[in-house]
Design an enzyme around this catalytic site. Structure first.
Site, PDB file in Angstrom:
ATOM      1  N   ARG A  35      16.637  21.749 -49.503  1.00  0.00           N
ATOM      2  CA  ARG A  35      16.547  20.401 -48.918  1.00  0.00           C
ATOM      3  C   ARG A  35      15.213  19.765 -49.265  1.00  0.00           C
ATOM      4  O   ARG A  35      15.135  18.603 -49.654  1.00  0.00           O
ATOM      5  CB  ARG A  35      16.725  20.482 -47.406  1.00  0.00           C
ATOM      6  CG  ARG A  35      16.552  19.143 -46.689  1.00  0.00           C
ATOM      7  CD  ARG A  35      15.195  19.104 -46.026  1.00  0.00           C
ATOM      8  NE  ARG A  35      14.975  17.813 -45.388  1.00  0.00           N
ATOM      9  CZ  ARG A  35      13.790  17.238 -45.332  1.00  0.00           C
ATOM     10  NH1 ARG A  35      12.725  17.773 -45.881  1.00  0.00           N
ATOM     11  NH2 ARG A  35      13.647  16.079 -44.734  1.00  0.00           N
ATOM     12  N   HIS A  93      11.762  15.783 -51.816  1.00  0.00           N
ATOM     13  CA  HIS A  93      10.431  15.534 -52.363  1.00  0.00           C
ATOM     14  C   HIS A  93      10.384  15.472 -53.883  1.00  0.00           C
ATOM     15  O   HIS A  93       9.410  14.985 -54.440  1.00  0.00           O
ATOM     16  CB  HIS A  93       9.445  16.582 -51.843  1.00  0.00           C
ATOM     17  CG  HIS A  93       9.310  16.540 -50.362  1.00  0.00           C
ATOM     18  ND1 HIS A  93       8.732  15.476 -49.694  1.00  0.00           N
ATOM     19  CD2 HIS A  93       9.709  17.405 -49.398  1.00  0.00           C
ATOM     20  CE1 HIS A  93       8.777  15.696 -48.390  1.00  0.00           C
ATOM     21  NE2 HIS A  93       9.365  16.855 -48.179  1.00  0.00           N
TER      22      HIS A  93
END
Length: 112
Positions: A76, A81
């Site tokens: 995730r 990011h």
């Protein structure tokens, strides 16, 4: 704001995993990677899976060590990011290799 309990978070993870399976059921990797909407939907549901896993209590996660919570959360984080560098081959491999097992594991947790 109330915290979601572990049971609801597991249900969220399961629902997102099932959505990924549903969204990609008729796809090959080649057709998947060319469909921006499906790619976005799959990535979003992997984000939800990781976010919900991150919110599970440590006590709960330690009771289910057969599930690699750390990798789920880490995936995730990579999606969120490093969105510009997401390797769709990796996304597809995770979907093909681990998602059905996760669905089975979560279904058993819910049954208990």
């Amino acid at each position: 704001m109330s915290k979601r309990n572990n049971q609801l978070l597991i249900e969220d993870i399961l629902q997102s995993a099932l959505k990924i399976q549903k969204y990609t059921a008729s796809n090959t990797f080649e057709t998947f990677k060319e469909d921006e909407i499906k790619v976005d939907a799959v990535l979003r549901n992997f984000e939800i899976i990781g976010e919900a896993a991150n919110k599970l209590t440590e006590d709960f996660k330690s009771g289910y060590t057969d599930i690699d919570w750390y990798r789920i959360i880490g995936f995730r984080n990579r999606i969120v990011h490093e969105y510009f560098g997401i390797d769709l081959t990796t996304v597809w491999r995770i979907k093909e290799t681990y998602l059905l097992l996760l669905i089975d594991q979560l279904s058993k947790i819910i049954e208990d």
